[in-house]
Motif scaffolding. Structure first.
Motif, PDB file in Angstrom:
ATOM      1  N   ALA A 243      24.136   6.046 -17.689  1.00 44.76           N
ATOM      2  CA  ALA A 243      22.823   5.386 -17.595  1.00 44.76           C
ATOM      3  C   ALA A 243      23.044   3.898 -17.350  1.00 44.76           C
ATOM      4  CB  ALA A 243      22.049   5.618 -18.886  1.00 44.76           C
ATOM      5  N   CYS A 244      23.914   3.575 -16.369  1.00 49.96           N
ATOM      6  CA  CYS A 244      24.320   2.180 -16.182  1.00 49.96           C
ATOM      7  C   CYS A 244      23.239   1.322 -15.545  1.00 49.96           C
ATOM      8  CB  CYS A 244      25.588   2.097 -15.351  1.00 49.96           C
ATOM      9  SG  CYS A 244      26.851   3.189 -15.927  1.00 49.96           S
ATOM     10  N   ASN A 245      22.141   1.963 -15.108  1.00 54.00           N
ATOM     11  CA  ASN A 245      21.045   1.111 -14.633  1.00 54.00           C
ATOM     12  C   ASN A 245      20.157   0.667 -15.787  1.00 54.00           C
ATOM     13  OD1 ASN A 245      20.167   3.705 -14.913  1.00 54.00           O
ATOM     14  ND2 ASN A 245      19.179   3.863 -12.913  1.00 54.00           N
ATOM     15  N   ASP A 246      20.572   0.971 -17.024  1.00 57.62           N
ATOM     16  CA  ASP A 246      20.012   0.352 -18.229  1.00 57.62           C
ATOM     17  C   ASP A 246      20.978  -0.751 -18.629  1.00 57.62           C
ATOM     18  OD1 ASP A 246      17.687   1.711 -18.897  1.00 57.62           O
ATOM     19  OD2 ASP A 246      18.788   3.346 -19.855  1.00 57.62           O
ATOM     20  N   CYS A 247      20.475  -1.962 -18.857  1.00 54.36           N
ATOM     21  CA  CYS A 247      21.388  -3.035 -19.269  1.00 54.36           C
ATOM     22  C   CYS A 247      21.755  -2.818 -20.745  1.00 54.36           C
ATOM     23  CB  CYS A 247      20.729  -4.403 -19.074  1.00 54.36           C
ATOM     24  SG  CYS A 247      21.741  -5.728 -19.767  1.00 54.36           S
ATOM     25  N   PRO A 248      23.056  -2.607 -21.037  1.00 55.85           N
ATOM     26  CA  PRO A 248      23.440  -2.324 -22.426  1.00 55.85           C
ATOM     27  C   PRO A 248      23.190  -3.510 -23.356  1.00 55.85           C
ATOM     28  CG  PRO A 248      25.379  -2.681 -21.054  1.00 55.85           C
ATOM     29  CD  PRO A 248      24.210  -2.669 -20.130  1.00 55.85           C
TER      30      PRO A 248
ATOM     31  N   ASP B  91       0.791  -1.236   0.000  1.00 52.69           N
ATOM     32  CA  ASP B  91       0.000   0.000   0.000  1.00 52.69           C
ATOM     33  C   ASP B  91       0.827   1.293   0.000  1.00 52.69           C
ATOM     34  OD1 ASP B  91       0.953  -0.106   2.512  1.00 52.69           O
ATOM     35  OD2 ASP B  91      -0.987  -0.374   3.518  1.00 52.69           O
ATOM     36  N   ALA B  92       2.158   1.195  -0.192  1.00 56.31           N
ATOM     37  CA  ALA B  92       2.958   2.436  -0.282  1.00 56.31           C
ATOM     38  C   ALA B  92       2.608   3.163  -1.585  1.00 56.31           C
ATOM     39  CB  ALA B  92       4.444   2.099  -0.246  1.00 56.31           C
ATOM     40  N   ARG B  93       2.930   4.466  -1.620  1.00 50.91           N
ATOM     41  CA  ARG B  93       2.618   5.277  -2.816  1.00 50.91           C
ATOM     42  C   ARG B  93       3.863   5.521  -3.663  1.00 50.91           C
ATOM     43  NH1 ARG B  93      -2.550   5.845  -3.593  1.00 50.91           N
ATOM     44  NH2 ARG B  93      -2.177   7.778  -4.730  1.00 50.91           N
ATOM     45  N   GLU B  94       5.035   5.290  -3.060  1.00 49.67           N
ATOM     46  CA  GLU B  94       6.296   5.609  -3.732  1.00 49.67           C
ATOM     47  C   GLU B  94       7.314   4.485  -3.529  1.00 49.67           C
ATOM     48  OE1 GLU B  94       8.163  10.028  -3.963  1.00 49.67           O
ATOM     49  OE2 GLU B  94       7.531   9.358  -1.998  1.00 49.67           O
ATOM     50  N   TYR B  95       8.075   4.203  -4.575  1.00 48.98           N
ATOM     51  CA  TYR B  95       9.081   3.133  -4.483  1.00 48.98           C
ATOM     52  C   TYR B  95      10.395   3.577  -5.128  1.00 48.98           C
ATOM     53  CZ  TYR B  95       4.973   0.341  -3.502  1.00 48.98           C
ATOM     54  OH  TYR B  95       3.825  -0.132  -2.946  1.00 48.98           O
ATOM     55  N   ILE B  96      11.485   3.215  -4.496  1.00 49.35           N
ATOM     56  CA  ILE B  96      12.807   3.381  -5.119  1.00 49.35           C
ATOM     57  C   ILE B  96      13.161   2.000  -5.666  1.00 49.35           C
ATOM     58  CG2 ILE B  96      15.246   3.901  -4.695  1.00 49.35           C
ATOM     59  CD1 ILE B  96      14.189   5.740  -2.349  1.00 49.35           C
ATOM     60  N   VAL B  97      13.288   1.916  -6.988  1.00 50.92           N
ATOM     61  CA  VAL B  97      13.392   0.608  -7.643  1.00 50.92           C
ATOM     62  C   VAL B  97      14.858   0.316  -7.979  1.00 50.92           C
ATOM     63  CG1 VAL B  97      12.576  -0.797  -9.568  1.00 50.92           C
ATOM     64  CG2 VAL B  97      11.083   1.000  -8.621  1.00 50.92           C
ATOM     65  N   VAL B  98      15.411  -0.709  -7.301  1.00 50.08           N
ATOM     66  CA  VAL B  98      16.833  -1.001  -7.472  1.00 50.08           C
ATOM     67  C   VAL B  98      16.996  -2.229  -8.375  1.00 50.08           C
ATOM     68  CG1 VAL B  98      19.053  -1.007  -6.300  1.00 50.08           C
ATOM     69  CG2 VAL B  98      17.014  -0.260  -5.052  1.00 50.08           C
ATOM     70  N   THR B  99      16.747  -1.994  -9.643  1.00 51.53           N
ATOM     71  CA  THR B  99      17.015  -2.995 -10.681  1.00 51.53           C
ATOM     72  C   THR B  99      17.026  -2.250 -12.004  1.00 51.53           C
ATOM     73  OG1 THR B  99      16.430  -5.198 -11.532  1.00 51.53           O
ATOM     74  CG2 THR B  99      14.587  -3.725 -11.057  1.00 51.53           C
ATOM     75  N   GLU B 100      17.130  -2.980 -13.108  1.00 53.26           N
ATOM     76  CA  GLU B 100      17.186  -2.347 -14.427  1.00 53.26           C
ATOM     77  C   GLU B 100      15.902  -1.545 -14.671  1.00 53.26           C
ATOM     78  OE1 GLU B 100      17.976  -2.140 -18.817  1.00 53.26           O
ATOM     79  OE2 GLU B 100      16.133  -2.389 -17.686  1.00 53.26           O
ATOM     80  N   THR B 101      16.035  -0.399 -15.350  1.00 54.67           N
ATOM     81  CA  THR B 101      14.904   0.537 -15.453  1.00 54.67           C
ATOM     82  C   THR B 101      13.715   0.018 -16.287  1.00 54.67           C
ATOM     83  OG1 THR B 101      15.937   1.555 -17.371  1.00 54.67           O
ATOM     84  CG2 THR B 101      16.361   2.590 -15.240  1.00 54.67           C
ATOM     85  N   GLY B 102      13.938  -0.974 -17.149  1.00 59.90           N
ATOM     86  CA  GLY B 102      12.862  -1.472 -18.018  1.00 59.90           C
ATOM     87  C   GLY B 102      11.616  -1.894 -17.248  1.00 59.90           C
ATOM     88  N   ILE B 103      11.805  -2.402 -16.032  1.00 55.46           N
ATOM     89  CA  ILE B 103      10.681  -2.887 -15.219  1.00 55.46           C
ATOM     90  C   ILE B 103       9.705  -1.763 -14.855  1.00 55.46           C
ATOM     91  CG2 ILE B 103      11.943  -2.651 -13.028  1.00 55.46           C
ATOM     92  CD1 ILE B 103       9.537  -5.535 -13.738  1.00 55.46           C
ATOM     93  N   LEU B 104      10.178  -0.529 -14.869  1.00 49.28           N
ATOM     94  CA  LEU B 104       9.297   0.586 -14.477  1.00 49.28           C
ATOM     95  C   LEU B 104       8.070   0.701 -15.396  1.00 49.28           C
ATOM     96  CD1 LEU B 104      11.808   1.410 -12.725  1.00 49.28           C
ATOM     97  CD2 LEU B 104      11.097   3.752 -13.084  1.00 49.28           C
TER      98      LEU B 104
END
Ligand code: 13P
Ligand code: SF4
Length: 335
Positions: free
Chosen positions: A283-288, A248-261
């Protein structure tokens, strides 16, 4: 439709080296749908693919879901929008099908960190150990393994092995040490890492937490231990997505590759998702590797049915055994 393709250019495209010019007026979404029907093809996409590819896929999932789909599909062609080890797994499970990967160079730093010839020597040092390997590895490593696992079934798979049976876990040392803590098993770890998940900055995530005190930190278990320690929830990509839907949180800090967003935002339009920053300005949180696939390459690979994944039958059969074992154990647990 496609501007005149010379034979040389076609060869380059087949090898994934070049985006061929495509008529800009072409509706690639409609063309891909047409090709799917004409060729009885299915598009399987990992969550780390760009949003356009996810939107055109028949199935989007994590590594376990994708391999289950590859094993059961009745399509003639599997178009795998992911990286090489994923398409290779689909070919191992469905040898009679044509398996296409939009860009053959879409590899994986984690899979590359375990060359089979070195791993074979490593394994020989522990003759009484069995090998559990994370699916992010080559067919050569799978063939040297007893059971494969993914991040969504790894804990259950380790727990299914008798407590007195020593285990080698390969190739991800971060996932391995996370699982060793979770299961209490003292496993021998291969020293591999994912270049995307090891780059997250604990310092920057902590600062983000100060600015967004109500945000929950959700992380993939390929991250380093210090990052996992501050996470409110740890899971595979599917696990993280499902958590955002039931929590039920409204905000998340997502620690994985950005595609999941993309799927998180689609499933929870009222929530905010903040991609965790890497420890530098890139932009290293994008998997090249994942991001080498584009909608254009997806279309071209379906049109030309290239590049195709092929494999020696002997290797395929050896690599299939531990994957079948994983699918059996997963089915037992309803995963
Ligand atoms: P999962 O989607 O199985 O969690 O794996 C993440 C990953 O790094 C795939 O390359
Ligand atoms: Fe490999 Fe990491 Fe990219 Fe996944 S995110 S494909 S583990 S390099």
């Amino acid at each position: 439709m496609i501007r005149e393709l010379g034979e040389a250019k076609k060869n380059l495209q087949r090898n994934g080296f070049l985006d061929v010019d495509i008529d800009v007026n072409l509706d690639l979404f409609a063309e891909i749908e047409r090709l799917k029907k004409e060729k009885n093809a299915i598009v399987l996409a990992h969550y780390y693919q760009e949003p356009d590819i996810q939107d055109v896929a028949d199935y989007i999932g994590d590594s376990l879901g994708l391999s289950q789909q590859a094993a059961k599909t009745d399509a003639d062609i599997i178009v795998f929008a992911g990286v090489h080890f994923m398409a290779e797994t689909a070919k191992i499970l469905s040898p009679q099908k044509k398996v296409l990967l939009p860009d053959l160079k879409a590899g994986c730093s984690l899979a590359d960190s375990a060359p089979p010839e070195l791993f074979k020597k490593f394994r020989e040092k522990y003759p009484d150990h069995i090998v559990i390997s994370y699916i992010n590895c080559s067919a050569g490593i799978k063939a040297l393994s007893d059971i494969i696992c993914t991040s969504s079934n790894a804990q259950k798979i380790i727990e299914s092995v008798p407590a007195d049976q020593p285990i080698i876990f390969a190739p991800d040392r971060n996932l391995g040490s996370y699982l060793a803590k979770k299961t209490g098993r003292d496993m021998v770890l291969w020293n591999g890492v994912c270049m995307v998940h090891e780059i997250f900055s604990l310092e920057k995530i902590t600062r983000l937490k100060v600015r967004h005190p109500k945000a929950k930190v959700i992380a993939h278990p390929e991250c380093e231990a210090a990052v996992l320690e501050i996470a409110d929830f740890i899971g595979s990509t599917t696990g993280l997505l499902k958590f955002t839907q039931r929590d039920d949180a409204r905000e998340y800090i997502v620690v994985t590759e950005t595609g999941i967003l993309h799927q998180m935002e689609k499933a929870n339009p009222q929530k905010t998702f903040i991609p965790a920053p890497p420890n530098n300005a890139c932009a290293c949180n994008d998997c090249p590797h994942m991001k080498l696939n584009t909608l254009e390459k997806l279309y071209l690979c379906m049109e030309y049915e290239e590049p195709e994944i092929t494999m020696e039958e002997e290797l395929r059969l050896a690599a299939k055994k531990p994957i079948d074992r994983m699918l059996e154990i997963s089915a037992q647990y309803g995963l």
